[in-house]
Design a protein around this motif. Structure first.
Motif, PDB file in Angstrom:
ATOM      1  N   ASP A 123       2.511  -2.248   1.016  1.00 16.18           N
ATOM      2  CA  ASP A 123       1.589  -3.031   1.832  1.00 16.18           C
ATOM      3  C   ASP A 123       0.782  -3.908   0.868  1.00 16.18           C
ATOM      4  OD1 ASP A 123      -0.391  -4.070   3.449  1.00 16.18           O
ATOM      5  OD2 ASP A 123      -0.618  -2.231   4.629  1.00 16.18           O
ATOM      6  N   ALA A 124       0.995  -5.208   0.941  1.00 14.09           N
ATOM      7  CA  ALA A 124       0.393  -6.115  -0.037  1.00 14.09           C
ATOM      8  C   ALA A 124      -1.132  -6.147   0.051  1.00 14.09           C
ATOM      9  CB  ALA A 124       0.965  -7.522   0.143  1.00 14.09           C
TER      10      ALA A 124
ATOM     11  N   VAL B 143       3.484   4.474  -3.637  1.00 17.54           N
ATOM     12  CA  VAL B 143       2.708   3.428  -2.962  1.00 17.54           C
ATOM     13  C   VAL B 143       2.119   2.499  -4.033  1.00 17.54           C
ATOM     14  CG1 VAL B 143       0.787   2.961  -1.380  1.00 17.54           C
ATOM     15  CG2 VAL B 143       2.152   5.063  -1.109  1.00 17.54           C
ATOM     16  N   PRO B 144       2.772   1.374  -4.289  1.00 15.22           N
ATOM     17  CA  PRO B 144       2.274   0.496  -5.350  1.00 15.22           C
ATOM     18  C   PRO B 144       1.006  -0.268  -4.945  1.00 15.22           C
ATOM     19  CG  PRO B 144       4.224  -0.471  -4.312  1.00 15.22           C
ATOM     20  CD  PRO B 144       4.030   0.888  -3.690  1.00 15.22           C
ATOM     21  N   THR B 145       0.114  -0.417  -5.907  1.00 12.45           N
ATOM     22  CA  THR B 145      -1.085  -1.241  -5.670  1.00 12.45           C
ATOM     23  C   THR B 145      -1.132  -2.433  -6.624  1.00 12.45           C
ATOM     24  OG1 THR B 145      -2.480   0.032  -7.176  1.00 12.45           O
ATOM     25  CG2 THR B 145      -2.383   0.797  -4.880  1.00 12.45           C
ATOM     26  N   THR B 146      -0.091  -2.583  -7.448  1.00 16.43           N
ATOM     27  CA  THR B 146       0.080  -3.822  -8.212  1.00 16.43           C
ATOM     28  C   THR B 146       1.465  -4.354  -7.844  1.00 16.43           C
ATOM     29  OG1 THR B 146       1.134  -2.739 -10.131  1.00 16.43           O
ATOM     30  CG2 THR B 146      -1.253  -2.979 -10.207  1.00 16.43           C
TER      31      THR B 146
ATOM     32  N   GLU C 275       0.035  -2.440   7.236  1.00 19.70           N
ATOM     33  CA  GLU C 275      -0.291  -1.076   7.708  1.00 19.70           C
ATOM     34  C   GLU C 275       0.921  -0.138   7.591  1.00 19.70           C
ATOM     35  OE1 GLU C 275      -3.321  -0.361   8.087  1.00 19.70           O
ATOM     36  OE2 GLU C 275      -3.987  -2.433   8.069  1.00 19.70           O
ATOM     37  N   CYS C 276       1.621  -0.271   6.484  1.00 14.24           N
ATOM     38  CA  CYS C 276       2.867   0.465   6.262  1.00 14.24           C
ATOM     39  C   CYS C 276       2.669   1.988   6.312  1.00 14.24           C
ATOM     40  CB  CYS C 276       3.406   0.052   4.892  1.00 14.24           C
ATOM     41  SG  CYS C 276       5.074   0.533   4.632  1.00 14.24           S
ATOM     42  N   ILE C 277       1.565   2.462   5.747  1.00 19.32           N
ATOM     43  CA  ILE C 277       1.338   3.919   5.682  1.00 19.32           C
ATOM     44  C   ILE C 277       1.242   4.481   7.105  1.00 19.32           C
ATOM     45  CG2 ILE C 277      -0.263   5.735   4.895  1.00 19.32           C
ATOM     46  CD1 ILE C 277       0.920   4.259   2.543  1.00 19.32           C
TER      47      ILE C 277
END
Ligand code: NAP
Ligand code: ZN
Length: 366
Positions: free
Chosen positions: A173-174, A133-136, A16-18
């Motif tokens: 956030d993984a 904000v990476p999603t990979t 929940e980093c955001i």
């Protein structure tokens, strides 16, 4: 012990980093322009988490959700025109390397009056703040200054970047990577590995970049079996996100080497995803520079629990498959295009000549 190391990005990695770091958005500006791909930011929940926080903080925003995979100069220019028209004063990149790289180009083009081609001459000295904000878990773009842009006029990809194109914040956030397909998880993880490997073997490696690279390689090694088995727990995903970020910090300081310089040809002409393209070249690369970097390569093999370069090659083949077969004409053309990647060549051990680069293409085609 002579070294220098630059890392101006503040990184947070946590669940929940955001939501936990919503204060960073106001700090970056008052009108946000979100740069993202077509589907994934919505599918993985990152876009909603961010727009919720922007609404809570009363920050107006606009969204460009049309970043191509391997974004072209035309694509990032279109986004920057929209960012300017909206009056954005900071940029939020959400996605894999493609949207994150695009967000850097947008932040420069929107903040300056300049022709898009000027990006590559690094003819700018300001850019809007970026939140990445990476999603990979692959490119590490959230902590590198690089933006890789597809140049249709040159038939290849070209990168630019300077101290202005680092993100201000990277929020990791993984959970956002849980929606990745098995193949994209593997391809991107291999990209993160090659960054660490190439950075470790780069002519610009330092004692500090080596420390990060070795940690990344060791952690990647501890995920290898799970990647092969398709066993993707959140714990593994968190580790891969960390490896990717570390790999980014490494190449931000060491640059990439000939693996990346060559890999762009597979991506451009054969539409092979970036990380996979690099992974397909690793064995040929290690064989070529083994004599020059024996101790370091032996250390990598030890950390990966592989007996030999051949065994690592087999592992990578089981993850990625085989390289595409290319014709003699293609070998000549790819050799010519690889020569454009001057940074990758200079960073590679052993002063590569044109003949050696051609030989690398021939060897990788066997
Ligand atoms: P990508 O091109 O950003 O994304 C690949 C695919 O994965 C896209 O279809 C994307 O969908 C999808 N995707 C992304 N996140 C997802 C998620 N959480 N769930 C489901 N699907 C998801 O791939 P990438 O490997 O991360 O980035 C490659 C690019 O980065 C290349 O252009 C490469 O040259 C560049 N790169 C940059 C650096 C650097 O330092 N800046 C380093 C290495 C590579 P959408 O289209 O919907 O987003
Ligand atoms: Zn890469």
């Amino acid at each position: 012990m002579n070294y220098s190391f630059k890392m101006p990005v503040t990184v947070y990695q946590e669940e929940e980093c955001i939501k936990k770091h919503k204060e960073v958005f106001k700090e970056c500006g008052s009108r946000a322009f979100i740069v993202t791909g077509k589907h994934s930011a919505k599918a993985c929940g990152a876009l909603k988490d961010i727009t919720d926080v922007l609404e809570e903080e009363n920050i107006p925003y606009d969204i460009f959700d049309d970043v191509e995979n391997n974004p072209s100069l035309e694509n990032v220019t279109e986004a920057s025109i929209k960012a300017k028209a909206f009056g954005a004063d900071f940029i939020i990149g959400i996605g894999g390397g493609s949207p994150l790289d695009a967000s850097k180009a947008v932040s420069v083009l929107a903040a300056n009056d300049m022709e898009p081609l000027e990006l590559f001459k690094m003819n700018f000295n300001k850019a809007y703040p970026i939140i990445a904000v990476p999603t990979t878990s692959g490119t590490g773009s959230e902590v590198t200054p690089y933006s890789v842009v597809l140049r249709k006029d040159l038939n290849t990809k070209v990168s630019f970047g300077n101290s202005h194109t680092f993100a201000k914040y990277a929020l990791l956030d993984a959970k956002y990577t849980a929606s990745l397909s098995r193949n994209t998880t593997i391809n991107t993880a291999v990209d993160a590995f090659t960054h660490s490997l190439e950075g470790y073997l780069s002519n610009r490696a330092t004692v500090l970049s080596d420390a990060l690279a070795l940690d990344a390689i060791e952690k990647f090694g501890s995920c290898l079996k799970d990647l092969v088995d398709g066993n993707m727990t959140m714990e593994i995903r968190e580790k891969l996100m960390y490896v990717s970020m570390l790999g980014g910090m490494v190449i931000a300081n060491t640059g990439v080497t000939i693996v990346h310089g060559m890999g762009y040809c597979y991506t451009y002409f054969k539409e092979i995803p970036h990380g996979k393209a690099n992974g397909l070249l690793v064995k040929t690369y290690l064989d070529h520079i083994y004599k020059l970097k024996k101790d370091k390569i032996d250390k990598v093999l030890e950390l990966l629990k592989c007996e030999s370069i051949d065994e690592l090659g087999k592992y990578l083949e089981s993850l990625l498959g085989q390289s595409p077969k290319i014709t003699e004409e293609e070998i000549d053309e790819y050799t010519k295009l690889t020569l454009i990647q001057k940074g990758s060549i200079t960073n590679t051990a052993g002063n590569l000549t044109e003949e050696e680069i051609k030989m690398l293409w021939i060897n990788n085609n066997r």
